[in-house]
Design a protein around this motif. Sequence first.
Motif, PDB file in Angstrom:
ATOM      1  N   ASP A 225       0.829  -1.196   0.000  1.00 31.10           N
ATOM      2  CA  ASP A 225       0.000   0.000   0.000  1.00 31.10           C
ATOM      3  C   ASP A 225       0.872   1.259   0.000  1.00 31.10           C
ATOM      4  O   ASP A 225       2.093   1.174  -0.064  1.00 31.10           O
ATOM      5  CB  ASP A 225      -0.991  -0.013   1.171  1.00 31.10           C
ATOM      6  CG  ASP A 225      -0.326   0.085   2.532  1.00 31.10           C
ATOM      7  OD1 ASP A 225       0.912   0.232   2.591  1.00 31.10           O
ATOM      8  OD2 ASP A 225      -1.051   0.010   3.535  1.00 31.10           O
TER       9      ASP A 225
ATOM     10  N   GLN B 289      -2.644  -6.620  -6.722  1.00 30.18           N
ATOM     11  CA  GLN B 289      -3.928  -6.248  -6.132  1.00 30.18           C
ATOM     12  C   GLN B 289      -4.157  -4.739  -6.197  1.00 30.18           C
ATOM     13  O   GLN B 289      -4.884  -4.173  -5.386  1.00 30.18           O
ATOM     14  CB  GLN B 289      -3.995  -6.741  -4.694  1.00 30.18           C
ATOM     15  CG  GLN B 289      -3.854  -8.241  -4.590  1.00 30.18           C
ATOM     16  CD  GLN B 289      -3.964  -8.744  -3.171  1.00 30.18           C
ATOM     17  OE1 GLN B 289      -4.490  -8.067  -2.294  1.00 30.18           O
ATOM     18  NE2 GLN B 289      -3.483  -9.932  -2.942  1.00 30.18           N
TER      19      GLN B 289
ATOM     20  N   GLY C 246      -7.807  -3.534  -6.588  1.00 34.09           N
ATOM     21  CA  GLY C 246      -8.530  -3.574  -5.316  1.00 34.09           C
ATOM     22  C   GLY C 246      -8.208  -2.386  -4.438  1.00 34.09           C
ATOM     23  O   GLY C 246      -9.102  -1.818  -3.787  1.00 34.09           O
ATOM     24  N   LEU C 247      -6.936  -1.977  -4.400  1.00 34.84           N
ATOM     25  CA  LEU C 247      -6.561  -0.793  -3.622  1.00 34.84           C
ATOM     26  C   LEU C 247      -7.201   0.470  -4.198  1.00 34.84           C
ATOM     27  O   LEU C 247      -7.616   1.364  -3.447  1.00 34.84           O
ATOM     28  CB  LEU C 247      -5.039  -0.637  -3.592  1.00 34.84           C
ATOM     29  CG  LEU C 247      -4.266  -1.630  -2.740  1.00 34.84           C
ATOM     30  CD1 LEU C 247      -2.765  -1.419  -2.910  1.00 34.84           C
ATOM     31  CD2 LEU C 247      -4.660  -1.496  -1.283  1.00 34.84           C
TER      32      LEU C 247
ATOM     33  N   TRP D 235     -10.080   0.633  -5.897  1.00 34.19           N
ATOM     34  CA  TRP D 235     -11.501   0.607  -5.569  1.00 34.19           C
ATOM     35  C   TRP D 235     -11.724   0.906  -4.089  1.00 34.19           C
ATOM     36  O   TRP D 235     -12.690   1.565  -3.709  1.00 34.19           O
ATOM     37  CB  TRP D 235     -12.129  -0.730  -5.943  1.00 34.19           C
ATOM     38  CG  TRP D 235     -12.427  -0.822  -7.394  1.00 34.19           C
ATOM     39  CD1 TRP D 235     -11.736  -1.524  -8.335  1.00 34.19           C
ATOM     40  CD2 TRP D 235     -13.485  -0.167  -8.091  1.00 34.19           C
ATOM     41  NE1 TRP D 235     -12.305  -1.339  -9.561  1.00 34.19           N
ATOM     42  CE2 TRP D 235     -13.386  -0.520  -9.444  1.00 34.19           C
ATOM     43  CE3 TRP D 235     -14.509   0.681  -7.689  1.00 34.19           C
ATOM     44  CZ2 TRP D 235     -14.264  -0.046 -10.401  1.00 34.19           C
ATOM     45  CZ3 TRP D 235     -15.396   1.144  -8.663  1.00 34.19           C
ATOM     46  CH2 TRP D 235     -15.266   0.783 -10.004  1.00 34.19           C
ATOM     47  N   GLN D 236     -10.828   0.438  -3.229  1.00 30.42           N
ATOM     48  CA  GLN D 236     -10.922   0.721  -1.806  1.00 30.42           C
ATOM     49  C   GLN D 236     -10.754   2.222  -1.548  1.00 30.42           C
ATOM     50  O   GLN D 236     -11.467   2.802  -0.742  1.00 30.42           O
ATOM     51  CB  GLN D 236      -9.857  -0.070  -1.048  1.00 30.42           C
ATOM     52  CG  GLN D 236      -9.951   0.050   0.441  1.00 30.42           C
ATOM     53  CD  GLN D 236      -8.862  -0.775   1.126  1.00 30.42           C
ATOM     54  OE1 GLN D 236      -7.877  -1.148   0.509  1.00 30.42           O
ATOM     55  NE2 GLN D 236      -9.074  -1.060   2.392  1.00 30.42           N
TER      56      GLN D 236
END
Length: 127
Positions: free
Chosen positions: A105, A116, A119-120, A122-123
């Motif tokens: 991250d 990923q 996904g990060l 969208w988060q």
Amino acid sequence: MEMIRQQAPQDDAKSNCVSLGKSCMKQWFLTAALFFTLVRASAQGTCAKITTTSGTTRMSKQYVRDGSYRVVGSIDSLADGNQRGYDAQFRVVGRYDCRADRTYDSQGRNVGNGNQLVGLIWQAAGK
């Protein structure tokens, strides 16, 4: 009467290696070297560098969009094959290290194995 001894054929590779000596050891080392070369090549294969016809490397950008075609983030593919993810305001949300096959991250914490970044993104978008 003369007793004839017959030696059973040796099928397993271990007994064959014992009788061959150095050549068996050489074969084992060559097999091991080939194995490690293939493992290393497959690990480096995930780090695909983007090259032009002139041989120089370049970066590319992919946009992540929602169902209404609004941009919620983007992913930059760097020249070394790694990737960096950004939210809609162009803040870094994470990075993907292709050699380690791990995603981190924006604080450098390990998120998980594999890429990923979407996904990060969208988060960060709250969706």
